[in-house]
Design a protein around this motif. Structure first.
Motif, PDB file in Angstrom:
ATOM      1  N   ALA A 208       0.711  -1.263   0.170  1.00  0.00           N
ATOM      2  CA  ALA A 208      -0.117   0.111  -0.280  1.00  0.00           C
ATOM      3  C   ALA A 208       0.199   1.401   0.370  1.00  0.00           C
ATOM      4  CB  ALA A 208      -0.757   0.319   1.220  1.00  0.00           C
ATOM      5  N   ASP A 209       2.469   1.232   0.546  1.00  0.00           N
ATOM      6  CA  ASP A 209       3.196   2.173   0.485  1.00  0.00           C
ATOM      7  C   ASP A 209       3.585   2.698  -1.295  1.00  0.00           C
ATOM      8  OD1 ASP A 209       5.182   4.360   1.000  1.00  0.00           O
ATOM      9  OD2 ASP A 209       6.092   3.331   1.862  1.00  0.00           O
ATOM     10  N   PRO A 210       3.520   3.213  -1.980  1.00  0.00           N
ATOM     11  CA  PRO A 210       3.708   4.233  -3.209  1.00  0.00           C
ATOM     12  C   PRO A 210       5.095   3.727  -3.330  1.00  0.00           C
ATOM     13  CG  PRO A 210       2.525   5.587  -2.525  1.00  0.00           C
ATOM     14  CD  PRO A 210       2.474   4.255  -1.674  1.00  0.00           C
ATOM     15  N   GLN A 211       6.088   4.776  -2.326  1.00  0.00           N
ATOM     16  CA  GLN A 211       7.071   4.240  -2.382  1.00  0.00           C
ATOM     17  C   GLN A 211       8.309   2.981  -2.164  1.00  0.00           C
ATOM     18  OE1 GLN A 211       9.064   7.295  -0.843  1.00  0.00           O
ATOM     19  NE2 GLN A 211       7.838   8.700  -1.670  1.00  0.00           N
ATOM     20  N   ARG A 212       6.909   1.586  -1.079  1.00  0.00           N
ATOM     21  CA  ARG A 212       7.549   0.824  -0.985  1.00  0.00           C
ATOM     22  C   ARG A 212       8.912   0.548  -0.433  1.00  0.00           C
ATOM     23  NH1 ARG A 212       4.049   0.040  -3.760  1.00  0.00           N
ATOM     24  NH2 ARG A 212       2.855  -1.776  -5.342  1.00  0.00           N
ATOM     25  N   ASN A 213       8.680   2.178   0.821  1.00  0.00           N
ATOM     26  CA  ASN A 213       9.665   2.377   1.532  1.00  0.00           C
ATOM     27  C   ASN A 213       9.221   2.435   3.184  1.00  0.00           C
ATOM     28  OD1 ASN A 213      12.151   3.012   2.202  1.00  0.00           O
ATOM     29  ND2 ASN A 213      12.179   5.495   1.913  1.00  0.00           N
ATOM     30  N   THR A 214       8.981   1.434   3.624  1.00  0.00           N
ATOM     31  CA  THR A 214       8.277   1.127   4.739  1.00  0.00           C
ATOM     32  C   THR A 214       8.735  -0.181   5.854  1.00  0.00           C
ATOM     33  OG1 THR A 214       6.371   1.441   4.404  1.00  0.00           O
ATOM     34  CG2 THR A 214       6.383   0.133   6.142  1.00  0.00           C
ATOM     35  N   VAL A 215       9.460  -0.359   6.613  1.00  0.00           N
ATOM     36  CA  VAL A 215      10.125  -0.959   7.328  1.00  0.00           C
ATOM     37  C   VAL A 215       9.679  -1.662   8.434  1.00  0.00           C
ATOM     38  CG1 VAL A 215      11.628   0.841   8.474  1.00  0.00           C
ATOM     39  CG2 VAL A 215      12.229  -1.715   8.790  1.00  0.00           C
ATOM     40  N   PHE A 216       9.216  -2.641   9.262  1.00  0.00           N
ATOM     41  CA  PHE A 216       8.837  -3.064   9.830  1.00  0.00           C
ATOM     42  C   PHE A 216       9.110  -3.047  11.348  1.00  0.00           C
ATOM     43  CE2 PHE A 216       6.702  -4.045   5.778  1.00  0.00           C
ATOM     44  CZ  PHE A 216       5.272  -3.898   6.468  1.00  0.00           C
ATOM     45  N   SER A 217       8.905  -2.781  12.600  1.00  0.00           N
ATOM     46  CA  SER A 217       9.285  -3.259  13.640  1.00  0.00           C
ATOM     47  C   SER A 217       8.296  -3.629  14.891  1.00  0.00           C
ATOM     48  CB  SER A 217       9.283  -1.307  13.992  1.00  0.00           C
ATOM     49  OG  SER A 217       9.266  -1.283  15.582  1.00  0.00           O
ATOM     50  N   VAL A 218       8.926  -4.768  15.382  1.00  0.00           N
ATOM     51  CA  VAL A 218       8.453  -5.532  16.355  1.00  0.00           C
ATOM     52  C   VAL A 218       9.162  -4.328  17.892  1.00  0.00           C
ATOM     53  CG1 VAL A 218      10.177  -7.671  16.033  1.00  0.00           C
ATOM     54  CG2 VAL A 218       8.053  -7.871  17.099  1.00  0.00           C
ATOM     55  N   ASP A 235      12.863 -14.777  11.449  1.00  0.00           N
ATOM     56  CA  ASP A 235      13.261 -15.828   9.822  1.00  0.00           C
ATOM     57  C   ASP A 235      12.150 -15.479   9.221  1.00  0.00           C
ATOM     58  OD1 ASP A 235      16.123 -16.737  10.742  1.00  0.00           O
ATOM     59  OD2 ASP A 235      15.224 -18.822  11.972  1.00  0.00           O
ATOM     60  N   ALA A 236      10.714 -15.508   9.907  1.00  0.00           N
ATOM     61  CA  ALA A 236       9.231 -15.925   8.822  1.00  0.00           C
ATOM     62  C   ALA A 236       9.362 -14.681   8.376  1.00  0.00           C
ATOM     63  CB  ALA A 236       8.175 -16.033   9.630  1.00  0.00           C
ATOM     64  N   SER A 237       9.817 -13.561   8.398  1.00  0.00           N
ATOM     65  CA  SER A 237       9.643 -12.200   7.807  1.00  0.00           C
ATOM     66  C   SER A 237      10.670 -11.783   7.457  1.00  0.00           C
ATOM     67  CB  SER A 237      10.315 -10.446   8.935  1.00  0.00           C
ATOM     68  OG  SER A 237       9.764  -9.603   8.492  1.00  0.00           O
ATOM     69  N   GLN A 238      12.209 -12.492   6.711  1.00  0.00           N
ATOM     70  CA  GLN A 238      13.446 -12.455   5.868  1.00  0.00           C
ATOM     71  C   GLN A 238      12.685 -13.289   5.313  1.00  0.00           C
ATOM     72  OE1 GLN A 238      16.725 -12.544   8.268  1.00  0.00           O
ATOM     73  NE2 GLN A 238      17.119 -10.566   7.547  1.00  0.00           N
ATOM     74  N   SER A 239      11.789 -14.901   5.153  1.00  0.00           N
ATOM     75  CA  SER A 239      11.812 -16.301   4.459  1.00  0.00           C
ATOM     76  C   SER A 239      10.463 -15.349   3.450  1.00  0.00           C
ATOM     77  CB  SER A 239      11.239 -16.964   5.026  1.00  0.00           C
ATOM     78  OG  SER A 239      12.242 -17.117   5.458  1.00  0.00           O
ATOM     79  N   ALA A 240       9.388 -14.053   4.219  1.00  0.00           N
ATOM     80  CA  ALA A 240       8.901 -13.149   3.203  1.00  0.00           C
ATOM     81  C   ALA A 240       9.342 -12.119   2.545  1.00  0.00           C
ATOM     82  CB  ALA A 240       7.531 -12.649   3.823  1.00  0.00           C
ATOM     83  N   GLY A 241      10.769 -12.030   2.607  1.00  0.00           N
ATOM     84  CA  GLY A 241      11.381 -10.947   1.638  1.00  0.00           C
ATOM     85  C   GLY A 241      10.684  -9.772   2.729  1.00  0.00           C
ATOM     86  N   LEU A 242      10.296  -9.257   4.019  1.00  0.00           N
ATOM     87  CA  LEU A 242       9.841  -8.212   4.234  1.00  0.00           C
ATOM     88  C   LEU A 242      11.526  -7.907   4.868  1.00  0.00           C
ATOM     89  CD1 LEU A 242       6.363  -9.318   5.209  1.00  0.00           C
ATOM     90  CD2 LEU A 242       7.098  -8.057   3.780  1.00  0.00           C
ATOM     91  N   PRO A 243      11.509  -6.288   5.385  1.00  0.00           N
ATOM     92  CA  PRO A 243      12.158  -5.657   6.301  1.00  0.00           C
ATOM     93  C   PRO A 243      12.202  -5.387   7.012  1.00  0.00           C
ATOM     94  CG  PRO A 243      11.480  -4.128   4.741  1.00  0.00           C
ATOM     95  CD  PRO A 243      10.866  -5.157   4.210  1.00  0.00           C
ATOM     96  N   LEU A 244      12.540  -5.837   8.635  1.00  0.00           N
ATOM     97  CA  LEU A 244      12.541  -6.206   9.752  1.00  0.00           C
ATOM     98  C   LEU A 244      12.776  -5.136  10.906  1.00  0.00           C
ATOM     99  CD1 LEU A 244      10.668  -7.395  12.273  1.00  0.00           C
ATOM    100  CD2 LEU A 244      12.031  -8.991  11.992  1.00  0.00           C
ATOM    101  N   VAL A 245      13.250  -4.712  11.636  1.00  0.00           N
ATOM    102  CA  VAL A 245      13.972  -4.337  12.783  1.00  0.00           C
ATOM    103  C   VAL A 245      13.662  -4.013  14.206  1.00  0.00           C
ATOM    104  CG1 VAL A 245      15.089  -2.601  11.190  1.00  0.00           C
ATOM    105  CG2 VAL A 245      13.229  -1.466  13.701  1.00  0.00           C
ATOM    106  N   ILE A 246      14.108  -4.449  15.094  1.00  0.00           N
ATOM    107  CA  ILE A 246      13.959  -5.049  16.208  1.00  0.00           C
ATOM    108  C   ILE A 246      14.067  -2.879  16.711  1.00  0.00           C
ATOM    109  CG2 ILE A 246      14.027  -6.279  18.544  1.00  0.00           C
ATOM    110  CD1 ILE A 246      15.518  -8.442  17.244  1.00  0.00           C
ATOM    111  N   GLY A 247      13.017  -2.695  17.446  1.00  0.00           N
ATOM    112  CA  GLY A 247      12.481  -1.357  17.476  1.00  0.00           C
ATOM    113  C   GLY A 247      13.345  -0.758  18.754  1.00  0.00           C
ATOM    114  N   GLU A 248      12.362  -2.059  19.701  1.00  0.00           N
ATOM    115  CA  GLU A 248      12.766  -1.982  21.214  1.00  0.00           C
ATOM    116  C   GLU A 248      13.538  -3.247  21.590  1.00  0.00           C
ATOM    117  OE1 GLU A 248      10.041  -0.198  23.696  1.00  0.00           O
ATOM    118  OE2 GLU A 248       9.283   1.502  22.448  1.00  0.00           O
ATOM    119  N   PHE A 249      13.670  -3.463  22.708  1.00  0.00           N
ATOM    120  CA  PHE A 249      13.617  -4.137  23.158  1.00  0.00           C
ATOM    121  C   PHE A 249      14.517  -4.079  25.010  1.00  0.00           C
ATOM    122  CE2 PHE A 249      17.400  -4.185  21.549  1.00  0.00           C
ATOM    123  CZ  PHE A 249      19.061  -5.093  22.076  1.00  0.00           C
TER     124      PHE A 249
END
Length: 535
Positions: A208-218, A235-249
């Motif tokens: 839905a992002d027209p720039q395909r420029n969104t990263v997901f934070s868990v 691993d599930a996120s990377q296998s799906a080709g999705l950019p991920l960061v651990i935004g808090e821990f």
């Protein structure tokens, strides 16, 4: 079983979806596959922490400098669009300027949305989007330096399924307003996504992002208390080709005990970013998540020492962004190691240190030096200086300090540690201008005992006529003999007083005494520190 089939299909379809998209027109930081890259194509992996600017605006400058001093390449800055007052456009512009001055990528987050659906005071993601649109005047043109984290933990545990449409709507509003930055979106379930709502719907949000420029934070807290849960999510996120960061821990939390070791190790091995919570100022029962005590950069907590200095920590794994000269094609050559510091003008609360200067051949030039105190396995920042000398203040009287120096250059590269130097602050003495220090050195050791020498030095500006040294023996140790001092013991506390021929010491003059002690077989300890008073 249905969920397994759905995720398997998602893993197959998402890469096809990405491949069908036109190449991202890179404007600063952007997504490339599962990675975040800079405008020049250099991969950027976030390694940093959060700073609660919305509540501690007066701590901004010192916090930024402190966070950078421990090696961070990014900082996540808490802002408010109204729930806790409003961080204005001019304030946000200053935050960005401080991020850039300290050569860190600025992840700006709106905290107003925290726990929406459960917390009645929380804002919607649409309200957060309006806040960002209102800041366009200071955000535009900062795409190389700024990530927009639309809303912190935007849905609680009530109706987490609303996350997909709410997040898609907020992204659309930002893009329609002309904001081209890399966007970060937090998961529902207070950021932890234990319902896998974000994991299952991230592809829809990304498309839905027209720039395909969104990263997901868990956010990984108590839900992520086993290695299987942590690696499974990543691993599930990377296998799906999705950019991920651990935004808090964190290393602990009220909802359980997260496995911070696996969180950090997994982020490093999978090449994804992490942002720890948080620099300082926590309350409400989670004060243990402070990385430094009372915003004092020189006072690392155990959590701060773990995330900055530990295995897979920030110092060991962070690489400065190329935009600041630390990425591909930039200066990656560290300065030479500084010389061993020497101490002079020692008082009860300070000392002047100097050392041989470092050299830098990487092209960025020396930016300065960091002076650390070592206590056991913990290193604590005491001072930062642009030159190869500094005067320490605020030290504790009659205390031994082991210090070393590290150089840093303009690209953020750090040298090796100098050799350790030891000095002991004075007690102030009884004659107005006198003081003394005492240093214990093991001369010889065997299984059941050892011989130690104690050097006593007049550190004051006037002569002293006598001195008293006190130290504590480890458990099970006992003094069995001594020379050049009158030595008495009370439990494990040992007191040594000068004898007739070595009590008078002029300024900077020294004398020695020694003792022999027994200890349990196999024990290798010796007294580490001693205090001295002069008369």
């Amino acid at each position: 079983m249905v969920r397994t089939v759905t995720l398997s299909l998602l893993a197959l379809l998402v890469p096809m979806l990405f491949a069908a998209q036109p190449a991202n027109a890179a404007v600063g930081l952007h997504v490339s596959g599962t990675k975040i890259v800079e405008g020049n194509g250099s991969t950027f992996i976030m390694r940093g922490v959060s700073h609660a600017h919305a509540w501690y605006a007066d701590k901004l400058n010192s916090a930024m400098a402190g966070i950078k001093s421990y090696g961070s390449n990014a900082v996540r800055v808490v802002l408010s669009g109204g729930r806790w007052g409003t961080n204005s456009a001019s304030d946000v512009a200053n935050v960005i300027a401080q991020c850039k001055a300290n050569k860190m990528i600025c992840v700006l987050e709106d905290h107003d949305t925290t726990g929406y659906g459960e917390d009645g005071a929380a804002y919607t993601l649409d309200q957060a989007a309006n806040y960002w649109v209102g800041l366009k005047s200071v955000l535009a043109g900062q795409e190389d330096y700024v990530v927009i984290n639309i809303g912190n933990e935007p849905i609680g545990n009530t109706n987490p399924g609303s996350w997909t449409s709410a997040t898609t709507g907020a992204i659309t509003k930002l893009r329609n307003a002309g904001l081209q930055h890399l966007i970060m979106v937090d998961a529902p379930n207070w950021g932890q996504d234990w319902t896998n709502t974000m994991r299952s719907n991230a592809a829809t949000v990304f498309a839905a992002d027209p720039q395909r420029n969104t990263v997901f934070s868990v956010h990984m807290y108590g839900v992520y208390d086993t290695a299987a849960e942590i690696t499974g999510y990543v691993d599930a996120s990377q296998s799906a080709g999705l950019p991920l960061v651990i935004g808090e821990f964190g290393f602990n939390h009220s909802d359980g005990n997260p496995d911070e070791d696996t969180i950090m190790a997994t982020a490093v091995s999978r090449g994804i970013g992490y942002l720890g919570w948080s620099w300082s100022g926590n309350g409400g029962g989670v004060e243990y998540l402070d990385m430094v005590t009372g915003f004092n950069t020189a006072s690392l907590t155990s959590w701060g020492d773990r995330i900055f200095n530990g295995a897979n920590g920030i110092k060991a794994t962070a690489k400065q962004a190329a935009i600041f000269g630390g990425g591909t094609g930039g200066d990656t050559t560290p300065p030479s190691t500084p010389g061993t510091p020497s101490a002079a003008n020692i008082t009860s609360s300070g000392a002047t240190l100097s050392w041989s200067a470092s050299t830098d051949t990487g092209g960025s030039g020396l930016a300065g030096y960091d002076v650390y105190r070592r206590q056991g396995t913990t290193d604590t920042l005491l001072a930062q200086t642009a030159t190869n000398s500094t005067t320490l203040t605020g030290l504790t009287a009659a205390t031994q300090y082991q210090v070393f120096v590290r150089a840093r250059d303009g690209a953020g590269n750090l040298s090796g540690n100098s050799a350790l130097a030891t000095f002991t602050t004075t007690t102030g003495g009884g004659n107005g201008n006198g003081g003394c220090s005492a240093t214990v050195t093991a001369q010889s050791q065997w299984s059941g005992g050892y011989v130690a020498e104690v050097k006593v030095t007049n550190t004051g500006t006037a002569a002293v006529s006598g001195w008293t040294v006190t130290f504590t023996l480890p458990s099970g140790h006992a003094v069995t003999g001594s020379w050049n001092a009158t030595v008495t013991s009370s439990g494990q506390t040992v007191t040594a007083k000068n004898v007739s021929y070595n009590g008078s010491l002029g300024p900077n003059a020294s004398t020695n005494f020694g003792f022999q002690a027994s200890r349990p077989g196999g024990n290798t300890q010796v007294p580490a520190t001693a205090t001295c008073s002069a008369s």
